[in-house]
Design an enzyme around this catalytic site. Sequence first.
Site, PDB file in Angstrom:
ATOM      1  N   GLU A 105       0.778  -1.232   0.000  1.00 52.63           N
ATOM      2  CA  GLU A 105       0.000   0.000   0.000  1.00 52.63           C
ATOM      3  C   GLU A 105       0.819   1.298   0.000  1.00 52.63           C
ATOM      4  OE1 GLU A 105      -2.948  -0.399   3.097  1.00 52.63           O
ATOM      5  OE2 GLU A 105      -4.087  -1.854   1.924  1.00 52.63           O
ATOM      6  N   GLU A 112      -5.507  -7.634  -1.710  1.00 48.02           N
ATOM      7  CA  GLU A 112      -6.351  -7.488  -0.526  1.00 48.02           C
ATOM      8  C   GLU A 112      -7.710  -6.943  -0.928  1.00 48.02           C
ATOM      9  OE1 GLU A 112      -4.674  -5.192   2.646  1.00 48.02           O
ATOM     10  OE2 GLU A 112      -2.688  -6.122   2.466  1.00 48.02           O
TER      11      GLU A 112
END
Length: 529
Positions: free
Chosen positions: A193, A335
């Site tokens: 991320e 995810e």
Amino acid sequence: MFRRVALATAAAGALIAGIITALPASAAAGGTGTGYLHTSGNKILDSTGATVRLTGINWFGMETDNKTFHGLWASNPWRSQLDTMASLGYNTLRIPFSDDALKTGAVATGINDYVNPDLVGLSPLAILDKVIEYAGGKGMRVILDRHRPTSAQQTALWYTSAVPESTWIADWQSLARRYAGNTTVIGADLHNEPHAEGTNPAATGACWGCGDTARDWRLAAERAGNAILSVQPNWLIFVEGVSCPSGGLSNVWDGDTSNDEDCGWWGGNLSKAGQYPVRLNTANRVVYSPHEYATSVYHQTWFDDPSYPANMPAIWDKYWGYLYKQNIAPIMMGEFGTTLASNIDKVWLQNLMAYTGTGVNGMSFTYWSWNPNSGDTGGIANDDWTTINQAKQSILQPYLIPPVGGGGGGTTSSPTPSSSSSNPPATGGCTATYKQDNAWQGGFQGSVTVKNTGSGAVNPWSVTWSWPSGVTLGSGWNATVTQSGTTVTAAAPAYSSSLAAGASVTIGFTANGTAGAPATVKLNGATCS
């Protein structure tokens, strides 16, 4: 988006036999292919050229202060948890870690030594080795995810002053060498991320295509990817997106929205990857890996669109789906998850899964998460780390392609074959060997390996043995293990029901009582020598 993780410290409940619904008839035959994987257009292919779809799950904890998998404190042994993941149809395991867990002298904590005595005293890497070995034996694949530079928190950039880029790359090369030749481990998710930080024009976060070597995530991914491939040319390189391509946040106080940037989830914005692709020295290795979440993580504006959920495919197309639809590169959603507490989220998950497509040609994914202690999403496992959140699983199930090649199923409701001679081994019988792996006051851990020495397959197989009075089963793996009186039965899981001629199966267990070898081991009613 950064997920707040609720760190549990105590054992979670008693061991409960979870009832898991059988794979639907629509599920594919299964498997994650042969040998190492590579890409071609938007597909992931195995060494024979067959198309592979990764349908996996995240098991986190190695990125936290525990430096190893969460749930090892629970009453469900680690092997049994993997058995359940495989039996549900998850063919890939994404494993987050931090560089702290790789350090010499790193200590793994939060392990129930009664349930997992084989892990006591092992380093985080040694535990990782065991999980990879066992998962590989079940036909699963493993993706390693560098989640954080340290166990403290997620960072916008892939480096910090304490963990420079050189350490990031060196640690990746060390892992690539460690698992060289092990086709269970298929690749590196370079950094979790990357995202914006600072307010434009004073951006300090990760950008895409801006050309600043200190902030351009695309260029960093190329540097790390090439360094990894220089020592392990067979790995896939999984590259996440950013949040805002500029690497900075828009000024919401200036009243001018005309120049405000279109941003997405942390790691979820690959809108510039078509214009500025990740270029590696080894061809056919890049897999783009966006993240995608529901309102339980953050209530994005698109959830309020009057046309919701009809507006969602265009949003997914814009941020990352176009890479797949234009045959540029494969997509593996690293995810995505939700508590499923609201109907908005249920509709989101149903529509997202439909967007990925069905069958082997659909987009790959690893669901967040197995862990029930993910504060923003919860897990597939319930709080006992044993039973299953069936509401989530039912939505995911039609898209799962189960692994092929390994036993399992300590919690699987597979049919239990009779221990009579209704399906005995072919002439030649069987052999049995026993290994005691560990012992402690009041209990022990061991395994029984049974080899089919007959001339034909035994399908379905069932192994029985007897224990002295007072010895009771604690847990079992590689089969559905139960006890009645002094007789223990290990029944084949539905997805690995056949024991070929010359093949062996190893059933592991923990037991309460005085350690001792099982007596009168039988394979489908025939006594083994």
